[in-house]
Design an enzyme around this catalytic site. Structure first.
Site, PDB file in Angstrom:
ATOM      1  N   LYS A   1       0.849  -1.202   0.000  1.00 12.68           N
ATOM      2  CA  LYS A   1       0.000   0.000   0.000  1.00 12.68           C
ATOM      3  C   LYS A   1       0.882   1.249   0.000  1.00 12.68           C
ATOM      4  O   LYS A   1       2.049   1.210   0.406  1.00 12.68           O
ATOM      5  CB  LYS A   1      -0.943   0.027   1.211  1.00 12.68           C
ATOM      6  CG  LYS A   1      -0.262   0.130   2.598  1.00 12.68           C
ATOM      7  CD  LYS A   1       0.066   1.540   3.041  1.00 12.68           C
ATOM      8  CE  LYS A   1       0.793   1.550   4.379  1.00 12.68           C
ATOM      9  NZ  LYS A   1       1.781   2.556   4.579  1.00 12.68           N
TER      10      LYS A   1
ATOM     11  N   ASP B   1      -2.148  -1.931  10.553  1.00 11.08           N
ATOM     12  CA  ASP B   1      -2.467  -1.884   9.116  1.00 11.08           C
ATOM     13  C   ASP B   1      -3.061  -3.193   8.582  1.00 11.08           C
ATOM     14  O   ASP B   1      -3.461  -3.264   7.420  1.00 11.08           O
ATOM     15  CB  ASP B   1      -1.193  -1.582   8.300  1.00 11.08           C
ATOM     16  CG  ASP B   1      -0.829  -0.102   8.328  1.00 11.08           C
ATOM     17  OD1 ASP B   1      -1.694   0.722   8.692  1.00 11.08           O
ATOM     18  OD2 ASP B   1       0.321   0.223   7.983  1.00 11.08           O
TER      19      ASP B   1
HETATM   20  P1  ATP Z   1       4.504  -0.364   7.766  1.00 12.23           P
HETATM   21  O1  ATP Z   1       4.302   0.399   6.502  1.00 12.23           O
HETATM   22  O2  ATP Z   1       3.267  -1.161   8.201  1.00 12.23           O
HETATM   23  O3  ATP Z   1       5.136   0.408   8.875  1.00 12.23           O
HETATM   24  P2  ATP Z   1       6.886  -1.425   6.706  1.00 12.23           P
HETATM   25  O4  ATP Z   1       6.645  -1.612   5.239  1.00 12.23           O
HETATM   26  O5  ATP Z   1       7.563  -0.154   7.101  1.00 12.23           O
HETATM   27  O6  ATP Z   1       5.509  -1.543   7.437  1.00 12.23           O
HETATM   28  P3  ATP Z   1       7.702  -4.161   6.984  1.00 12.23           P
HETATM   29  O7  ATP Z   1       8.229  -4.449   5.634  1.00 12.23           O
HETATM   30  O8  ATP Z   1       6.389  -4.723   7.340  1.00 12.23           O
HETATM   31  O9  ATP Z   1       7.718  -2.601   7.295  1.00 12.23           O
HETATM   32  O10 ATP Z   1       8.837  -4.665   8.013  1.00 12.23           O
HETATM   33  C1  ATP Z   1       9.033  -4.133   9.279  1.00 12.23           C
HETATM   34  C2  ATP Z   1       9.817  -5.149  10.132  1.00 12.23           C
HETATM   35  O11 ATP Z   1       9.004  -6.295  10.358  1.00 12.23           O
HETATM   36  C3  ATP Z   1      11.096  -5.637   9.480  1.00 12.23           C
HETATM   37  O12 ATP Z   1      12.173  -5.201  10.246  1.00 12.23           O
HETATM   38  C4  ATP Z   1      11.015  -7.158   9.454  1.00 12.23           C
HETATM   39  O13 ATP Z   1      12.122  -7.812  10.010  1.00 12.23           O
HETATM   40  C5  ATP Z   1       9.766  -7.511  10.270  1.00 12.23           C
HETATM   41  N1  ATP Z   1       8.912  -8.508   9.574  1.00 12.23           N
HETATM   42  C6  ATP Z   1       8.239  -9.499  10.168  1.00 12.23           C
HETATM   43  N2  ATP Z   1       7.565 -10.221   9.281  1.00 12.23           N
HETATM   44  C7  ATP Z   1       7.791  -9.685   8.073  1.00 12.23           C
HETATM   45  C8  ATP Z   1       7.352 -10.012   6.751  1.00 12.23           C
HETATM   46  N3  ATP Z   1       6.552 -11.053   6.498  1.00 12.23           N
HETATM   47  N4  ATP Z   1       7.774  -9.222   5.739  1.00 12.23           N
HETATM   48  C9  ATP Z   1       8.580  -8.157   6.005  1.00 12.23           C
HETATM   49  N5  ATP Z   1       9.035  -7.825   7.217  1.00 12.23           N
HETATM   50  C10 ATP Z   1       8.643  -8.582   8.263  1.00 12.23           C
END
Ligand code: ATP
Length: 287
Positions: free
Chosen positions: A11, A137
């Site tokens: 998203k 989210d």
């Molecule tokens: P948001 O936009 O909801 O804040 P994000 O895109 O910034 O999320 P993610 O890619 O979801 O962040 O990853 C955040 C942390 O979650 C990472 O440091 C990762 O190690 C951990 N994590 C746990 N499960 C997953 C997964 N399936 N995919 C990616 N990261 C994951």
């Protein structure tokens, strides 16, 4: 053995306003969410032995209960009292810790896949109630498309799809902790985008007005930490984007284009530059 393949979409936030901090530490937000055509692929397979196992194409991602897929599956089995025995293969394409809700979307896709695989018949509402226990989210990622997200992310209102646009996504090679960004947010100094103006632009299917009203309160914390975000925004605008914004807590930046040649030209320009490895030309995705 039965198995199922599902896509977990990323998203972007067309608007992200933080209204205040609640007593429990969570922040009250008002966000305009949009799914984009950039996704992970999950293959969920029932196994004869009990337990949850996970393998991914990224060696640095945890495969234990630190992964949201694992946690989503554990919660599903606990709540539905099904016999747990699955193996998940994750093909990760969404940049990690990027502000694109990759982990939340994987969790949502896991719940959806298990509900189908085990014929448990949970409604979208019931899945969302499980999802909010995994992350703010996750309910939105279960619903997908265009939505207004309020409260801490649990109050969702579906919205009409925006007019078509090319969306150029650029992720600089830095990771941002969402928690750090919220903890260092000074709400009185930060910009507060006009979400109502965005909603009206959306209802009028006016891409130029949507682009003119893009805004994200969290830029006030992340951009001073990573000034390349401002440089990418400026370069996207110079390349002909109608508007450009950081998504979520960053560091990913997106630019919206109405014109395909301009979008493609900008894509190739970023692709050969220092952020080329994680540059994607995509578009909005609505079911
Ligand atoms: P948001 O936009 O909801 O804040 P994000 O895109 O910034 O999320 P993610 O890619 O979801 O962040 O990853 C955040 C942390 O979650 C990472 O440091 C990762 O190690 C951990 N994590 C746990 N499960 C997953 C997964 N399936 N995919 C990616 N990261 C994951």
């Amino acid at each position: 053995m039965e198995s199922i393949q599902v896509k977990a979409y990323a998203k972007i936030n067309l608007g992200l306003n933080v209204l205040g901090r609640r007593q429990d530490g969570y922040h009250e937000v008002r966000m305009l969410m949009q799914t984009i055509r950039l996704f992970d692929k999950l293959t969920v397979k029932m196994t004869q032995t009990a337990g949850i196992t996970l393998k991914s194409n990224l060696s640095y991602l945890p495969c234990d209960d630190n992964n949201l897929i694992y946690r989503a599956a554990a919660l599903f089995f606990e709540e539905t009292k099904q016999r747990c025995g699955i193996h998940v293969t994750l093909e990760k394409h969404i940049p990690v810790a990027a502000g694109l809700a990759g982990g939340s979307s994987d969790a949502a896709a896991t719940l959806t896949a298990l509900n189908e695989l085990y014929h448990t018949g949970l409604s979208l509402e019931e899945l969302k109630q499980l999802g909010i226990r995994l992350g703010a989210d996750v309910p939105y990622c279960l619903m997908q498309g265009t939505a207004l997200s309020e409260g801490i992310g649990e109050r969702l209102t579906p919205l009409p799809a925006p007019p078509p646009a090319y969306c150029l996504v650029v992720k600089p090679p830095v990771s941002v902790s969402t928690r750090y960004v919220y903890e260092h947010l000074n709400l009185s100094d930060a910009p507060h985008p006009d979400i109502d103006a965005l909603l009206s632009a959306l209802n009028n299917k006016n891409l130029a007005l949507i682009a003119a009203n893009l805004g994200n309160t969290l830029e006030s914390v992340t951009i001073p930490l990573h000034p390349e975000i401002a440089a990418i925004k400026a370069e996207l605008l110079e390349a002909g984007a109608l508007g450009a914004l950081m998504s979520g807590s960053g560091p990913t930046v997106f630019g919206l284009f109405s014109d395909r040649p301009k979008a493609e030209h900008a894509f190739y320009r970023f692709k050969v530059g220092e952020f080329g490895k994680q540059t994607y030309l995509t578009n909005f995705w609505n079911k």
